[in-house]
Design an enzyme around this catalytic site. Structure first.
Site, short mmCIF file in Angstrom:
data_model
loop_
_atom_site.label_atom_id
_atom_site.label_comp_id
_atom_site.label_asym_id
_atom_site.label_seq_id
_atom_site.Cartn_x
_atom_site.Cartn_y
_atom_site.Cartn_z
N HIS A 1 29.03 43.35 45.62
CA HIS A 1 28.53 43.54 44.26
C HIS A 1 28.10 44.99 44.05
O HIS A 1 26.94 45.34 44.26
CB HIS A 1 27.34 42.61 44.01
N GLU B 1 27.59 46.54 41.39
CA GLU B 1 26.72 46.76 40.23
C GLU B 1 25.25 46.96 40.60
O GLU B 1 24.51 47.58 39.85
CB GLU B 1 26.86 45.60 39.22
N CYS C 1 33.57 40.16 43.69
CA CYS C 1 33.24 38.98 44.48
C CYS C 1 34.20 37.84 44.13
O CYS C 1 35.36 37.89 44.55
CB CYS C 1 31.78 38.60 44.27
N1 GLN Z 1 31.65 31.61 44.98
C1 GLN Z 1 32.15 32.69 45.76
C2 GLN Z 1 31.57 32.68 47.17
O1 GLN Z 1 30.59 32.06 47.41
C3 GLN Z 1 31.88 34.02 45.09
C4 GLN Z 1 30.44 34.36 44.99
C5 GLN Z 1 30.15 35.48 44.06
O2 GLN Z 1 30.97 35.82 43.23
N2 GLN Z 1 28.95 36.02 44.11
O3 GLN Z 1 32.11 33.31 48.05
#
Ligand code: GLN
Length: 556
Positions: A520, A522, A383
Site C-alpha cells: 500500500h 498510499e 494490493c
Molecule cells: N484481500 C486481499 C488479501 O488479503 C487483498 C488485501 C488488500 O487489498 N489490502 O490478500
C-alpha cells in the site's frame, strides 16, 4: 520534559478533530518543537483491523505493522514524526492489558476497578505513546481523545487525562475542546447553546478547556465568541473560529492567524522561534492553481464512503500537485462493471483498482484491469488491484482458464493467488490451511523491503530497493510465476526475506504504464513530495490524455 495537549470533542463527531490536532502539531513543529500525536479510541475492538471500512473508514498501517485509526494518516501527512503502534490505542486494548495483568496476579489480590486500574493503564499508554522513557525526547505530545464528551465510552479516558494533567501541573498540560456552532437557517443565527452544554459536561468531569475550537460552516463573529467565552470560562482569545474550507491544508494557517499556537506556547511556557507556515501557503497555492486536470476511475466496492480510501485519495492529490494538475477521482462501483459496459472507462485518463477484501465486485475489477491493459490506459493496481491484474493476465494471456484467488474461489483449477501455506512446499496443489479464528493475526503487515529488477518501470520509479507497508493475506503463487512471465508479465520486485512477489508490470513496448503492487504505497505519500509511484502514475495519465487529444485532433 514532555508537555501535553489534550484534545477533546463536543456536540457531534466528524468535526475534524484529527485535522485540528494535526494542524496544531504542524504549527508547533514549524516553531522548532519536536511533536508527536496520540489517538485514543473509545471502542472495544482491540484495533480497527477487523472493522468494516463502511463503519470505520480506512485502516491506516504504520511501519511497525499496527492497524490503526485513519487519523494517524493525517498525522503522518502533517508532521515529520513517524507514527508507531504506540501512537494509537483503544479501550479494547486497555482492557485486554488490564485483564492479562489480573490473570497473571499483578494486582496482588486487589479488586480491579475502572479507577484506578483502567485509568492508570490509560496513563501508562499515553506516556508510552509520547515516548517517555525512550531516547527520543518529545517536546509536545498532542493527545486526541476519540468520541464525544458526554458518551459513556470515553469517560475513563477523560478521567485518566484529567488525573494526568493534575500530576503534570498547569504549565505542562493544556486542554483544547473542539465544538460545533450550528447555523440555523430559519433564524439566520449561529447557535452557541450546544457549546455551552458540552463545556458544562466537560467541567462536570473536572476539565476546564483552555481553548475552544469552534467548527461552523462560516467564521464565528465576535459577538458569539464573546458569549461562548463568558459561558464557558474560556478567555476570549482562546475562542477560535474554524470554518469550513475546501482543502484541509488551509487549517494550520487559519488556526495560527487566530493565535492558537501562541496561546498553547504561553500556557506551556515554551519559548520558541516564531511559526513559519510558508510551505503550507505554497501548498495551498499549488492546490488552488492547477495548470491542468485529469480524471481517474477508481474501481472499488467501498464506493459509498470516501473515508475508506482516505490515504489513497490524498496520495493521488499529492501526485497531482507534483504534476501541477487537479486530480478528479470518480468512483466506479466494481459490482456493476462487466464486459458489456466496461467501455465506460474509455473517458478516463487512468484506471486504479484499490485494495479490498472479499469476493464482491472482483469480476468487475478483473474486467477493468483487462480493459486498461487492452486499451493501453495507465493502470495502477494496489494490493487486491495487483492480484486481479495477475488473475487477468493468467486467464487471458497465459491461457489459464478459471484462474483465480483462493480468497474468491477456493476450488479454482489455477490458484494464481493463494495463501502462502496453500502453495509453499507444494506443487500448486491447494491445501486448505487452518486459518484459526483470530482474524486479527493472520496478515502480512507493516513495512518490508524488496529488491527491484533493473530495467523495469519499477526500477525507474524506486531504484534498487523498495520499502513499503503491507496489509493482506494472499500472495502471488510462486508455482505460476514462470507461466505468467512467459505470458508477458514482468515480476519486477521480490521481497528480500520471503521472496514474495511485490510488483508486477507489463513491458513498456506492450503498455505505456501498467503496474500492480502488493503493498500500500498510499500510506507513505506526503503533500510535500508526493510519492514516486503515484507521481509517475499521474504523469503517465497526463501523457495518455495528451496523446488521446492529439489522436482526436488528427482524426478531425
Ligand atoms: N484481500 C486481499 C488479501 O488479503 C487483498 C488485501 C488488500 O487489498 N489490502 O490478500
Amino acid at each position: 520534559m514532555t508537555k501535553f495537549v489534550f484534545v477533546t470533542g463536543g456536540v457531534v463527531s466528524s468535526l475534524g478533530k484529527g485535522i485540528a490536532s494535526a494542524s496544531l502539531a504542524a504549527i508547533l513543529e514549524s516553531r522548532g518543537l519536536k511533536v508527536t500525536l496520540i489517538k485514543l479510541d473509545p471502542y472495544l475492538n482491540v484495533d480497527p483491523g477487523t472493522m468494516s471500512p463502511f463503519q470505520h473508514g480506512e485502516v491506516f498501517v504504520t511501519d511497525d505493522g499496527a492497524e490503526t485509526d485513519l487519523d494517524l494518516g493525517h498525522y503522518e501527512r502533517f508532521i515529520t514524526t513517524r507514527m508507531k503502534r504506540s501512537n494509537n490505542f483503544t479501550t479494547g486494548q486497555i482492557y485486554k492489558s488490564v485483564l492479562e495483568k489480573e490473570r497473571r496476579g499483578d494486582y496482588l489480590g486487589k479488586t480491579v476497578q475502572v479507577i484506578p486500574h483502567v485509568t492508570n493503564e490509560i496513563q501508562d499508554y499515553v506516556r508510552r505513546g509520547a515516548g517517555i522513557g525512550s531516547p527520543e525526547a518529545i517536546d509536545v505530545a498532542i493527545v486526541e481523545i476519540g468520541g464525544t464528551v458526554g458518551d459513556i465510552e470515553s469517560l475513563p479516558f477523560l478521567e485518566a487525562v484529567r488525573q494526568m494533567s493534575l500530576k503534570l501541573g498547569p504549565t505542562n498540560s493544556a486542554f483544547v475542546h473542539l465544538t460545533y456552532v450550528p447555523w440555523i437557517a430559519a433564524a439566520g443565527e449561529l447557535k452557541t447553546k450546544p457549546t455551552q452544554h458540552t463545556v458544562q459536561k466537560l467541567r462536570e468531569i473536572g476539565i476546564q478547556p483552555d481553548v475552544l475550537l469552534c467548527r461552523a460552516d462560516r467564521a464565528v463573529p465576535d459577538e458569539e465568541r464573546e458569549k461562548m467565552s463568558l459561558f464557558t470560562n474560556v478567555q476570549l482569545h482562546g475562542v477560535i473560529s474554524m470554518w469550513d474550507v475546501d482543502t484541509i491544508y488551509k487549517v494550520p494557517r487559519i488556526l495560527h492567524e487566530q493565535g492558537l499556537d501562541e496561546m498553547i506556547c504561553m500556557k506551556l511556557q515554551l519559548l520558541t522561534k516564531p511559526a513559519d507556515l510558508k510551505r503550507w501557503d505554497r501548498l495551498v497555492h499549488e492546490v488552488e492553481h492547477p495548470a491542468q486536470q485529469l480524471s481517474i476511475a477508481m474501481c472499488g466496492k467501498y464506493t459509498d464512503l470516501s473515508d475508506s480510501y482516505k490515504s489513497l485519495n490524498e496520495a493521488l492529490r499529492h501526485a497531482g500537485i507534483q504534476n501541477h494538475a487537479r486530480v478528479n477521482i470518480e468512483y466506479v462501483d466494481s459490482e456493476t462493471l462487466n464486459e458489456g459496459n466496461v467501455d465506460q472507462l474509455s473517458r478516463f485518463d487512468a484506471v486504479l483498482v484499490p485494495g479490498g477484501f472479499g469476493k464482491r465486485g472482483v469480476e468487475g475489477k478483473i474486467c477493468a484491469a483487462r480493459y486498461a491493459r487492452e486499451k493501453r490506459i495507465p493502470y495502477l493496481g494496489i494490493c487486491l488491484g495487483m492480484q486481479v491484474a495477475t488473475i487477468e493476465v493468467a486467464r487471458h494471456l497465459a491461457g489459464l482458464e478459471g484462474a483465480n484467488s483462493t480468497e474468491f474461489e477456493p476450488a479454482t483449477p489455477h490458484p494464481v493467488i493463494a495463501l502462502i501455506d496453500e502453495w509453499q512446499d507444494r506443487d500448486g496443489s491447494i491445501q486448505k490451511r487452518d486459518q484459526g479464528s483470530d482474524l486479527g493475526g493472520t496478515m502480512r503487515l507493516g513495512a518490508q523491503s524488496s529488491d527491484v529488477q533493473r530495467g523495469t518501470l519499477a526500477h525507474q520509479i524506486y531504484g534498487d530497493v523498495v520499502t513499503e507497508r503491507h496489509r493482506h493475506r494472499y500472495e502471488a503463487n510462486e508455482h505460476y510465476l514462470d507461466r505468467l512471465r512467459q505470458a508477458g508479465l514482468v515480476i519486477s520486485a521480490i521481497t528480500q526475506r520471503d521472496k514474495l512477489t511485490e510488483i508486477v508490470e507489463l513491458p513498456r513496448d506492450v503498455h505505456p504504464w501498467f503496474v500492480g503492487v502488493q503493498f500500500h504505497p498510499e500510506f507513505k505519500s506526503t503533500p510535500w513530495d508526493g510519492h514516486p509511484l503515484f507521481n509517475s502514475f499521474i504523469k503517465a495519465a497526463l501523457e495518455h490524455q495528451a496523446s488521446a487529444q492529439a489522436q482526436l485532433k488528427a482524426v478531425a
